[in-house]
Design a protein around this motif. Structure first.
Motif, PDB file in Angstrom:
ATOM      1  N   LEU A 150      29.416  74.927  35.964  1.00 24.47           N
ATOM      2  CA  LEU A 150      30.819  74.616  35.635  1.00 24.47           C
ATOM      3  C   LEU A 150      31.128  73.131  35.744  1.00 24.47           C
ATOM      4  N   GLU A 182      39.612  72.069  30.986  1.00 27.31           N
ATOM      5  CA  GLU A 182      38.756  73.210  30.671  1.00 27.31           C
ATOM      6  C   GLU A 182      38.499  74.054  31.912  1.00 27.31           C
ATOM      7  N   ARG A 183      38.400  73.390  33.047  1.00 30.45           N
ATOM      8  CA  ARG A 183      38.197  74.128  34.295  1.00 30.45           C
ATOM      9  C   ARG A 183      39.419  74.994  34.616  1.00 30.45           C
ATOM     10  N   ALA A 198      39.340  77.969  32.382  1.00 29.06           N
ATOM     11  CA  ALA A 198      38.301  78.918  32.781  1.00 29.06           C
ATOM     12  C   ALA A 198      38.747  79.763  33.968  1.00 29.06           C
ATOM     13  N   ILE A 219      34.532  75.822  26.013  1.00 24.40           N
ATOM     14  CA  ILE A 219      33.962  76.319  27.271  1.00 24.40           C
ATOM     15  C   ILE A 219      32.734  77.179  26.991  1.00 24.40           C
ATOM     16  N   ARG A 235      34.281  86.089  26.889  1.00 26.44           N
ATOM     17  CA  ARG A 235      35.174  85.731  27.984  1.00 26.44           C
ATOM     18  C   ARG A 235      34.781  86.405  29.292  1.00 26.44           C
ATOM     19  N   VAL A 244      32.401  84.317  31.175  1.00 26.34           N
ATOM     20  CA  VAL A 244      33.090  83.195  31.824  1.00 26.34           C
ATOM     21  C   VAL A 244      33.750  83.659  33.120  1.00 26.34           C
ATOM     22  N   VAL A 286      32.983  82.195  36.846  1.00 25.26           N
ATOM     23  CA  VAL A 286      34.046  81.640  37.695  1.00 25.26           C
ATOM     24  C   VAL A 286      34.072  82.360  39.040  1.00 25.26           C
TER      25      VAL A 286
END
Length: 619
Positions: A546, A553-554, A557, A587, A596, A599, A603
């Motif tokens: 990441l 973008e973080r 996310a 991302i 997604r 992602v 995370v």
């Protein structure tokens, strides 16, 4: 004499008061005896001072438990000059012997003898020889110390015996628990073996029956009587699989999920809320049969709405309306009045409404929610009663991968009559699937999990690692959080059961081609919650991956990892939906991920969901 070897700061009991009173009287009596037998010599002030310290020493008996050694040494020092503290000194020596280690008793005893010798030199008795007085004093000291030490040893013995008895009881209980645990483990192994046999044999046969019956039911060229019979067979096989899953869950000693609710359970749901004290009114005007998937979605909508009313508008009246529209849609509407509690912002829906939006979209419907003009809240959804009856979309090319040729034949027959869906190839395992994908260029792969050679999860991971990879839907007999989680990590877009109604399988195939995973946010969070346990190395690797994202973008996310849609991310960060889509695409490209859900898992692995508060509160 005391109840414990070591004195404590606890409140005195009646027994303590009685013991202290007896020792006080003993010290007073011994002091009076010394006074009666002594020859008073020296100046008057010294005699008065001797009497004062004698009385003071007797009074200290009441505080002897707090600092017995210090009190005894103070009385020893006074006894070198003053004769009448002898009575209190004997009690103090006895107290040290009972409550303190033998070394401290020896120190007090030795200093007491030394003080007695000093007293004979400072104030000698003109009538009695000194060695006789010294022998008498040592005898009294020895008796007091010996008595105290015997009491101490007896108490230590009792405590030791009690400790041994307690330890023996504990060991016996431990042996019993270990024996019970071994018996439970043996039973669990036997039950798991039975569960595996049922899973491999009965589950496979029932799912095969469900697939073929569903294919016959779904074909448009099947006669009505065949369709009706196939529907009965498919529903019966589906119910048998549901029962089998519950039995296997019990055999495996896991917390099996409750049976899935149906549209028929909606009235009981409303009745339960009424019994809980909620003023709720239900209006139901549905004449057509409601498919299982649509019925479950309607049930979840009403359940979530009633839960939100209990949390955010307690005491408000609720009106639930379920009706069938002329356009063959099931209209579900839940409205509550104002109760004085602050309303939830419509621009920042919580996880519950986010999950409902995903669930409704999966069913091919649409949902609206927001505050009413009177300060209440309204949730309205429209669900198509014929999920497969929409206008024909573009053709979707499907590759079917299953080790059982009968299952492949059933799925091919089912999808062969679905508008806009075409089966382009079949495979019996994951070996060589890359070649088939390059040759036939499918849009979606229906993948079984357990296959000889390369299993479905490994094949999914290899497939999604390549360029222009098709979407993968894991299609299996039994749901397992571990399998679902592994499939999502491998890059699968969804996870379905083989006995899922044909129209729902077709709808899922079309949905994944549009880039939507067929797991709702609440299901995603449930699976993410299973990925727990010492994963420090996984967290470190996830954070390293990441690190390529910039600050914005973080943020996207992290919110995406909580199950938010593009519109909800935009509402939180004050961004437009096209901008959010651009961030999501960037991302995925930077991280080399496919959807997604991956992602969200990354995370979670990085621990970012634990560190940051939920940007939009739950409803």
């Amino acid at each position: 004499m005391d109840g414990s070897v070591t004195p404590s700061a606890r409140r005195r009991t009646l027994r303590d008061w009685i013991v202290d009173a007896c020792l006080f009287l003993f010290a007073v009596a011994l002091t009076l005896m010394i006074f009666a037998e002594s020859v008073l010599t020296g100046p008057r002030w010294l005699i008065n001072l001797d009497q004062f310290f004698g009385a003071l020493g007797c009074l200290t008996i009441w505080v002897r438990r707090r600092r017995p050694t210090e009190l005894a040494l103070a009385l020893v020092a006074l006894s070198a000059v003053f004769e009448f503290v002898g009575g209190a000194l004997v009690v103090a020596l006895f107290t040290v012997a009972v409550h303190r280690p033998p070394k401290q008793t020896a120190v007090v005893f030795g200093t007491g003898v030394a003080a007695a010798v000093a007293f004979l030199y400072v104030r000698p008795d003109p009538e009695t020889p000194g060695f006789i007085l010294l022998a008498l004093g040592m005898s009294i000291y020895t008796a007091a110390a010996g008595w105290g030490l015997s009491i101490r040893n007896r108490r230590e013995l009792v405590l030791s015996l009690r400790d041994r008895a307690h330890r023996a009881e504990t060991e016996a209980e431990l042996r019993t628990e270990q024996a019970e645990l071994r018996a439970e483990q043996a039973q669990l192994q036997t039950r798991q073996q039975i569960a595996r046999e049922m899973h491999d044999v009965l589950g496979h046969r029932l799912s095969l029956l469900s697939v073929h019956a569903g294919a016959l039911e779904y074909r448009r060229d099947s006669p009505p009587e065949v369709v009706q019979a196939a529907k009965v067979i498919r529903e019966s096989a589906h119910q048998a699989l549901q029962d089998l899953r519950e039995v296997i869950g019990v055999l495996r000693a896991t917390s099996s999920e409750l049976p899935q609710p149906t549209f028929a359970d909606l009235r009981e749901l409303v009745a339960e809320s009424g019994r809980a004290g909620m003023a709720v009114e239900l209006t139901q005007e549905v004449v057509s049969s409601v498919p299982d998937g649509v019925g479950r979605t309607a049930y979840r909508i009403v359940q979530e709405a009633l839960t939100n009313v209990r949390k955010h508008a307690p005491g408000a009246g609720v009106r639930v309306s379920v009706a069938e529209s002329k356009g063959r849609e099931l209209v579900v509407e839940v409205t509550n009045g104002h109760s004085g509690a602050p309303s939830v912002s419509a621009s920042r829906p919580g996880a519950g409404l986010t999950g409902l939006a995903e669930r409704v979209a999966l069913a091919g419907g649409r949902i609206e929610y927001g505050p009413t003009v009177r300060g209440g809240w309204r949730v309205s959804a429209r669900l198509p009663l014929d999920p497969g009856g929409a206008a024909e979309p573009r053709e979707v090319r499907v590759l079917v991968v299953d080790d059982d040729p009968l299952v492949r034949a059933g799925l091919t027959m089912m999808l062969g009559d679905a508008p806009g869906v075409r089966v382009v190839a079949e495979a019996e395992d994951g070996d060589g699937i890359l070649t088939l994908v390059d040759r036939h260029d499918p849009d979606v792969v229906l993948m079984d999990v357990r296959m000889p050679g390369v299993d479905g999860l490994a094949a999914t991971e290899a497939l999604r690692a390549g360029p222009r990879a098709p979407e993968v839907i894991i299609l299996t007999t039994f749901d397992s959080d571990d399998h679902v989680l592994r499939a999502m990590r491998a890059g699968a877009a969804g996870f379905m059961l083989k006995d899922t109604p044909p129209e729902e399988i077709v709808a899922a195939i079309r949905r994944v081609t549009e880039g939507h995973p067929i797991l709702s946010p609440e299901a995603t969070r449930r699976l993410i919650g299973r990925a727990t346990g010492g994963h420090d190395d996984r967290r470190s690797r996830a954070r390293d991956r990441l690190a390529v994202l910039n600050g914005r973008e973080r943020e996207v996310a992290v919110i995406l990892g909580r199950g938010a849609s593009n519109a909800e991310i935009g509402a939180v960060l004050d961004l437009g939906v096209p901008t959010v889509k651009g961030h999501v695409s960037t991302i995925l490209a930077k991280l080399g991920l496919n959807n997604r859900v991956q992602v969200a898992l990354l995370v979670h692995d990085a621990g970012l969901l634990d560190e940051q508060a939920d940007p939009y509160p739950g409803t």
